[in-house]
Design a protein around this motif. Structure first.
Motif, PDB file in Angstrom:
ATOM      1  N   GLU A 136       0.822  -1.205   0.000  1.00  0.00           N
ATOM      2  CA  GLU A 136       0.000   0.000   0.000  1.00  0.00           C
ATOM      3  C   GLU A 136       0.860   1.260   0.000  1.00  0.00           C
ATOM      4  OE1 GLU A 136      -3.451   2.025  -0.382  1.00  0.00           O
ATOM      5  OE2 GLU A 136      -3.214  -0.156  -0.356  1.00  0.00           O
ATOM      6  N   SER A 137       2.083   1.152   0.502  1.00  0.00           N
ATOM      7  CA  SER A 137       2.944   2.325   0.597  1.00  0.00           C
ATOM      8  C   SER A 137       3.283   2.919  -0.761  1.00  0.00           C
ATOM      9  CB  SER A 137       4.242   1.972   1.332  1.00  0.00           C
ATOM     10  OG  SER A 137       4.932   0.934   0.647  1.00  0.00           O
ATOM     11  N   LEU A 155       1.222   5.878  -1.821  1.00  0.00           N
ATOM     12  CA  LEU A 155       1.571   7.156  -1.208  1.00  0.00           C
ATOM     13  C   LEU A 155       2.550   7.923  -2.093  1.00  0.00           C
ATOM     14  CD1 LEU A 155       2.058   5.998   2.502  1.00  0.00           C
ATOM     15  CD2 LEU A 155       0.032   7.058   1.470  1.00  0.00           C
ATOM     16  N   GLN A 156       3.376   7.191  -2.823  1.00  0.00           N
ATOM     17  CA  GLN A 156       4.330   7.831  -3.721  1.00  0.00           C
ATOM     18  C   GLN A 156       3.621   8.488  -4.903  1.00  0.00           C
ATOM     19  OE1 GLN A 156       7.227   7.737  -2.242  1.00  0.00           O
ATOM     20  NE2 GLN A 156       6.381   6.248  -0.797  1.00  0.00           N
ATOM     21  N   TRP A 178      10.900   6.753  -5.607  1.00  0.00           N
ATOM     22  CA  TRP A 178      10.657   5.475  -4.932  1.00  0.00           C
ATOM     23  C   TRP A 178      11.247   4.318  -5.727  1.00  0.00           C
ATOM     24  CZ3 TRP A 178       7.672   1.125  -6.234  1.00  0.00           C
ATOM     25  CH2 TRP A 178       7.440   0.222  -5.189  1.00  0.00           C
TER      26      TRP A 178
END
Length: 277
Positions: free
Chosen positions: A216-217, A220-221, A230
């Motif tokens: 899920e991170s 965020l990018q 990233w």
């Protein structure tokens, strides 16, 4: 020689198709050192520039449309128009259409000229198209692609009706069959219910498939406009797309696959194997 074309379409919007396409292109470019072009062909929802933190791109698809109409677009020009940065390495990005009211006016001939220029400009072109097959960009890119990817999730609403109505019904009118698409199943970090791969393959008619699990991170990018940072920050980030990138890389049959290797003997061996020596 002309470059290869891989087209990515989602079974339904906003499920991660652009992320999958971009990550795959970046991974292949970083592994091989080849020129990889990324064409944002979402005529009504172009967002690639935002994922890279660029509010107002210098050159976009609508900006080069007059040259497409005039028939003056070339591979050299397309490389000049495409966005590059040190973080992207060998990735070249043509940002999408910013004039949404003009989306309906792109003609099939415009898209064919763009794709021909891309084949001339890049070793591999990744075309990120809309989930809806009601526009010249999606149909032309999918029809001309050497590899066709269909992105979906394990949720019934994502892979059932839209696949039948768009990929199935419209695609078949242009000579494309379900078995000619490679299914990419995006799985959430926490899977709750959903259908299994076997059931999804049967429903969609796709025979080849890959499963992709993204943390899920990464989303965020996208929101912060740091997708390129990233991807470039750690090897494991770009490697998250290997389930799609490596089979595609294998089909490309490129002899020099590892840009960072310091073993010339390995490169020579791969060349000999390719030539049948």
């Amino acid at each position: 020689m002309t470059g290869m074309l891989a087209a990515f379409a989602g079974s339904t919007p906003n499920i991660g198709t652009s992320l999958t396409a971009f990550g795959t292109g970046y991974r292949i470019a970083s592994l091989t050192g080849r020129k990889v072009g990324f064409l944002c062909l979402n005529l009504k929802s172009a967002k690639t520039h935002l994922y890279l933190g660029i509010d107002k791109p210098d050159v976009t698809l609508d900006g080069v449309r007059p040259e497409l109409r005039a028939g003056t677009m070339t591979g050299d020009k397309l490389r000049q128009y495409a966005f590059q940065s040190p973080k992207l390495g060998g990735m070249h990005v043509l940002f999408g259409n910013m004039s949404r009211e003009q989306a309906e006016y792109y003609e099939p001939e415009d898209m064919r000229k763009l794709l021909a220029a891309a084949r001339e400009a890049f070793d591999l072109t990744i075309a990120d198209v809309s989930a809806y097959w009601d526009n010249a960009a999606t149909i032309c890119a999918m029809r001309e692609a050497d590899d066709r990817f269909l992105i979906t999730t394990e949720h019934l609403s994502h892979f059932q009706e839209d696949v039948h109505r768009w990929t199935g019904q419209v695609g078949s009118q242009f000579g494309m069959k379900p078995e000619q698409f490679q299914l990419v199943l995006l799985q959430g970090h926490h899977r709750m219910g959903g259908y299994r791969v076997k059931e999804i393959r049967k429903e969609t008619g796709c025979t080849e498939f890959a499963e992709l699990r993204l943390l899920e991170s990464v989303h965020l990018q996208l929101d912060s406009g740091r997708l390129d940072e990233w991807l470039a920050a750690e090897e494991k980030n770009a490697a998250a797309f290997d389930a799609v990138a490596k089979p595609l890389l294998s089909r490309l049959n490129w002899a020099q696959r590892l840009q960072k290797t310091d073993r010339p003997w390995m490169r020579r061996l791969m060349m000999h194997r390719r030539r049948g020596v």
